[in-house]
Design an enzyme around this catalytic site. Structure first.
Site, PDB file in Angstrom:
ATOM      1  N   HIS A  10     -48.458  89.757  38.169  1.00 25.19           N
ATOM      2  CA  HIS A  10     -49.498  90.356  37.338  1.00 25.19           C
ATOM      3  C   HIS A  10     -50.586  89.344  36.981  1.00 25.19           C
ATOM      4  CE1 HIS A  10     -46.785  93.948  36.049  1.00 25.19           C
ATOM      5  NE2 HIS A  10     -47.484  94.209  37.134  1.00 25.19           N
ATOM      6  N   HIS A  50     -38.728  94.053  34.969  1.00 23.29           N
ATOM      7  CA  HIS A  50     -40.114  94.384  34.641  1.00 23.29           C
ATOM      8  C   HIS A  50     -40.593  95.424  35.652  1.00 23.29           C
ATOM      9  CE1 HIS A  50     -43.943  93.910  32.764  1.00 23.29           C
ATOM     10  NE2 HIS A  50     -44.533  93.277  33.767  1.00 23.29           N
ATOM     11  N   HIS A  91     -44.436  86.058  37.837  1.00 24.23           N
ATOM     12  CA  HIS A  91     -44.587  87.328  38.552  1.00 24.23           C
ATOM     13  C   HIS A  91     -46.054  87.538  38.908  1.00 24.23           C
ATOM     14  CE1 HIS A  91     -45.346  88.432  34.368  1.00 24.23           C
ATOM     15  NE2 HIS A  91     -45.872  89.591  34.761  1.00 24.23           N
ATOM     16  N   ASP A 110     -52.548  88.627  34.480  1.00 22.13           N
ATOM     17  CA  ASP A 110     -52.623  87.824  33.259  1.00 22.13           C
ATOM     18  C   ASP A 110     -51.698  86.618  33.314  1.00 22.13           C
ATOM     19  OD1 ASP A 110     -50.541  89.791  33.138  1.00 22.13           O
ATOM     20  OD2 ASP A 110     -50.320  89.452  30.983  1.00 22.13           O
ATOM     21  N   HIS A 111     -50.948  86.487  34.407  1.00 16.88           N
ATOM     22  CA  HIS A 111     -50.067  85.336  34.593  1.00 16.88           C
ATOM     23  C   HIS A 111     -50.495  84.443  35.758  1.00 16.88           C
ATOM     24  CE1 HIS A 111     -46.804  86.698  31.790  1.00 16.88           C
ATOM     25  NE2 HIS A 111     -47.470  87.832  31.972  1.00 16.88           N
ATOM     26  N   ASP A 150     -42.358  88.350  32.031  1.00 15.16           N
ATOM     27  CA  ASP A 150     -42.240  89.648  31.374  1.00 15.16           C
ATOM     28  C   ASP A 150     -40.851  90.234  31.632  1.00 15.16           C
ATOM     29  OD1 ASP A 150     -44.824  89.159  30.725  1.00 15.16           O
ATOM     30  OD2 ASP A 150     -45.687  90.817  31.863  1.00 15.16           O
ATOM     31  N   HIS A 209     -46.596  86.126  24.170  1.00 16.70           N
ATOM     32  CA  HIS A 209     -47.049  87.285  24.953  1.00 16.70           C
ATOM     33  C   HIS A 209     -47.188  88.503  24.050  1.00 16.70           C
ATOM     34  CE1 HIS A 209     -46.986  90.307  28.269  1.00 16.70           C
ATOM     35  NE2 HIS A 209     -47.506  89.324  28.987  1.00 16.70           N
TER      36      HIS A 209
END
Length: 321
Positions: free
Chosen positions: A64, A139, A62, A66-67, A209, A268
């Site tokens: 975001h 999410h 996805h 942090d990914h 997530d 995570h």
């Protein structure tokens, strides 16, 4: 088939954990696949035997940061390391322009073809050894899980079929065993048609997530390993009243128990969970919460730890990486 965790922290890195990235390593031990690429992923790779030249594909769950914030640096470094083979990058369509702009604005030249594929239209991605499909998750933004399934593992010749078709033993069989195409009695025989898996295919699900593990009910049937986020423990969610689209260790564990998942790997983790058991909240609280609800083989992923999935589907920790 192995898993090597390059980052297990949610949102931001900590002194002990980097942000999300997981390597799925082929049974051959050389080629590998990357699921998510948080900032600093290429630094983590320096502590492993993995080479970006052997990376077959990258899958982003996805949008975001942090990914995915580690992508531009990793791609640029792959080019500087001498990679020339094409690379498939499967990620949300919303990130395609960002990747292109990041490389163009920084004057980064890639000496290999970068093929951007929209995860929304993926269907199924295949190499010669693995098939990768997706499961839609829940999410704050669209998020997916990637399902890795071995293709024709450890193939052996279908001797009964060869004998039934009158194909003589000898060099022809040897060529077919290599997966080659040969001619016999005016027929073209393709090795892939005469090879059969000698054991069940291993299946691994690596999730993005997700606040609703039940969405994995169908995909989790007969899965060997489920890698799922456990960002919080239930008391934290109860106290704050919000989960921000994430799961508690208890929710994931209950699902895994009901679904009969043999090996559950949690990852995570919120940065609030410390490795020191003398401090609270501590990462041990995540384990303890999950153990109440799950009786299978439970693992809390650790950065730079490698795990092997045996031919029988059992997951075990590897000493060294």
């Amino acid at each position: 088939m192995d898993l090597l965790f390059l980052g297990t922290s949610a949102g931001v890195p900590t002194k002990a954990r980097n942000v999300s990235a997981t390597a799925v390593i082929e049974a051959s031990g050389s080629h590998w696949y990357l699921v998510d690429c948080g900032e600093g992923t290429q630094h983590q790779l320096l502590h492993t035997p993995l080479s970006v030249r052997d990376l077959r594909a990258i899958f982003i769950t996805h949008v975001h940061g942090d990914h995915c914030f580690g992508l531009p640096g990793l791609l640029a470094s792959a080019g500087m390391s001498g990679r020339t083979a094409p690379l498939d990058l499967v990620l949300p369509a919303a990130l395609h322009d960002w990747v292109r702009l990041s490389l163009a604005a920084s004057d980064s030249f890639l000496p290999f073809e970068l093929r951007l594929l929209a995860v929304e239209q993926l269907g199924e991605w295949r190499s010669d050894t693995l098939a990768v499909s997706t499961v839609q998750l829940s999410h704050r933004v669209p998020s997916v899980a990637f399902v890795f399934t071995e293709l024709n593992p450890e193939p052996r010749l279908d001797v009964q079929r060869l004998d039934a078709e009158g194909i003589p033993r000898g060099p022809l069989w040897g060529e077919l065993a290599k997966g080659l195409t040969v001619e016999h009695a005016g027929r073209m025989l393709h090795g892939r048609d005469y090879l059969r898996a000698s054991r069940p295919a291993r299946r691994v699900i690596v999730c993005g997530d997700n606040d609703n593990p039940e969405l994995l009910a169908e995909a989790a049937k007969d899965v060997d390993v489920l890698v799922h986020e456990a960002t919080f423990t239930q008391p934290i969610i109860a106290r704050t009243g919000v989960s921000f689209g994430h799961s508690s260790a208890a929710a994931v564990a209950r699902f895994a128990e009901t679904a009969g998942v043999r090996n559950l790997v949690l990852t995570h983790f919120s940065a609030r969970y410390q490795p020191d058991p003398r401090r609270s909240p501590c990462i041990d609280e995540v384990r303890e919460e999950a153990q109440v609800h799950y009786s299978g083989n439970l693992t809390l992923a650790q950065d730079l730890q490698r795990y092997h999935i045996g031919r029988d589907g059992c997951l075990g920790r590897v000493t060294g990486i």
